[in-house]
Design a protein around this motif. Structure first.
Motif, PDB file in Angstrom:
ATOM      1  N   SER A 196     -18.437  37.207  24.067  1.00 13.93           N
ATOM      2  CA  SER A 196     -17.670  38.443  23.922  1.00 13.93           C
ATOM      3  C   SER A 196     -16.185  38.129  23.881  1.00 13.93           C
ATOM      4  N   SER A 214     -19.539  35.832  14.559  1.00 15.54           N
ATOM      5  CA  SER A 214     -19.645  37.232  14.981  1.00 15.54           C
ATOM      6  C   SER A 214     -20.796  37.391  15.963  1.00 15.54           C
ATOM      7  N   LEU A 215     -20.924  38.620  16.487  1.00 15.12           N
ATOM      8  CA  LEU A 215     -22.012  38.954  17.400  1.00 15.12           C
ATOM      9  C   LEU A 215     -23.158  39.669  16.691  1.00 15.12           C
ATOM     10  N   ASP A 216     -23.147  39.629  15.358  1.00 11.79           N
ATOM     11  CA  ASP A 216     -24.159  40.372  14.598  1.00 11.79           C
ATOM     12  C   ASP A 216     -25.577  39.912  14.930  1.00 11.79           C
ATOM     13  N   ASN A 217     -25.772  38.610  15.041  1.00 10.38           N
ATOM     14  CA  ASN A 217     -27.084  38.071  15.398  1.00 10.38           C
ATOM     15  C   ASN A 217     -27.021  37.567  16.838  1.00 10.38           C
ATOM     16  N   ARG A 218     -27.545  38.371  17.741  1.00 10.13           N
ATOM     17  CA  ARG A 218     -27.433  38.029  19.161  1.00 10.13           C
ATOM     18  C   ARG A 218     -28.580  37.150  19.667  1.00 10.13           C
ATOM     19  N   ARG A 260     -21.133  31.043  13.053  1.00  6.65           N
ATOM     20  CA  ARG A 260     -21.561  32.353  12.541  1.00  6.65           C
ATOM     21  C   ARG A 260     -20.410  33.351  12.580  1.00  6.65           C
TER      22      ARG A 260
END
Length: 339
Positions: free
Chosen positions: A335, A252-256, A250
């Motif tokens: 992170s 990124s951290l957009d969908n946690r 994915r």
């Protein structure tokens, strides 16, 4: 003298009781020849990835030495240990007065295995060698793994290696020899084991009871490690690996949500082995990515990923040393990836 050791993986055979070893014929031949020459080094550093047979090899060699105390009369190959002979029974039960297994001890207060091998454990070896010094027998200490030695314990071991007792043999196991004191490495003869080939891994798992072809799907994910194959097979490792790779893809951290779900799964009770599998998977994955980037000529990305792998190792080590919350530990991993 069998010391406390971390819990055995489900489906595994304790190394001291295992009568079969797969994929390390050259290493066995080397040890047999070195011993038979009568000029064997007093300390052997057995290196290699976790779960590929280092401890089993160490115990096989200990059995070989104690069964053939005269090196010049020893055979030129290491045979499978006989669990019914006196030496085999004593080693398997931890009753041998000539074998000392040094590993992380159990905390008497918590009942859990400590995160390091302490200096008190290493100092016990002085007592061990003193108790057996008058027998004329070989005395064999297996440090399993030396990576777990804290600083004081490592220095204590170094002093013993510098002035080894007569007829003493140190089998020093290491998953990551780069973490050892350079002075310890310099006093050992290095013997590096390679991950098992798919056929050897299949044979090893068959020895543990797997049906032919039962786990073909996970052999390629096991990276030549029996321990990793057992984690994949018996501890939900396949689901963990798939979830981890999906999150990385994915980017990124957009969908946690999947990140929190994975963190909660690994932080649940009785998921110690699954968590351990994740920590190894995360570091190995980044190192593989760094290698791929370097091969592709993207040196900047390779350098970034190499530094990330170091940061992950330090992160997991700190979390273990201070018993930090596992959920937060896992969340911080991503992170580091995407931060």
């Amino acid at each position: 003298m069998k010391e406390a050791q971390p819990g055995l993986l489900e489906g595994a055979i304790p190394p001291e009781s295992n009568t079969a070893l797969f994929g390390h014929d050259a290493a066995q031949s080397f040890l047999a020849s070195a011993y038979r020459s009568g000029r064997m080094h007093h300390a052997i550093l057995i290196e290699g990835a976790e779960g590929i047979g280092k401890a089993t090899l160490a115990y096989r060699f200990a059995h070989h030495v104690l069964t053939h105390p005269d090196p010049l009369a020893a055979p030129d190959r290491i045979a499978d240990p006989d669990p019914d002979d006196m030496v085999g029974r004593q080693i398997a039960s931890g009753a041998s007065h000539n074998v000392l297994h040094l590993a992380r001890p159990v905390d008497e207060k918590t009942g859990k295995v400590k995160s390091v091998i302490t200096v008190d454990e290493v100092r016990r070896s002085a007592k061990f060698f003193g108790q057996t010094s008058g027998t004329g027998n070989w005395r064999i200490a297996i440090i399993d793994p030396a990576d777990d030695l804290n600083r004081n314990a490592a220095n204590a071991l170094l002093k013993i290696l510098e002035e080894p007792p007569k007829r003493a043999l140190f089998l020093v196991l290491s998953h990551t020899p780069g973490r050892l004191l350079p002075t310890i490495r310099s006093r050992c003869l290095s013997l590096r084991l390679q991950p098992l080939s798919p056929p050897d891994l299949d044979r090893a798992l068959g020895h543990l009871g797997a049906a032919p072809g039962e786990i073909d799907s996970i052999i390629k994910l096991s990276e030549g490690s029996v321990a990793r194959a057992l984690m994949l097979r018996n501890y939900g490792g396949v689901d963990i690996a798939e979830a981890f790779v999906d999150i990385l893809e994915r980017g990124s951290l957009d969908n946690r949500e999947p990140i929190y779900k994975l963190a909660e799964t690994l932080a649940a009770r009785d998921r110690d082995v699954a968590y351990q599998f994740f920590t190894e998977l995360a570091v190995d994955r980044v190192r593989a990515m760094a290698g791929e980037a370097g091969t592709a000529g993207d040196l900047a990305e390779a350098d970034r990923l190499a530094r990330l792998s170091t940061a992950l190792v330090e992160h997991f080590a700190t979390a273990a040393a201070y018993n930090l919350d596992r959920k937060q530990t896992v969340l911080h991993v991503f992170s580091l990836f995407f931060g």
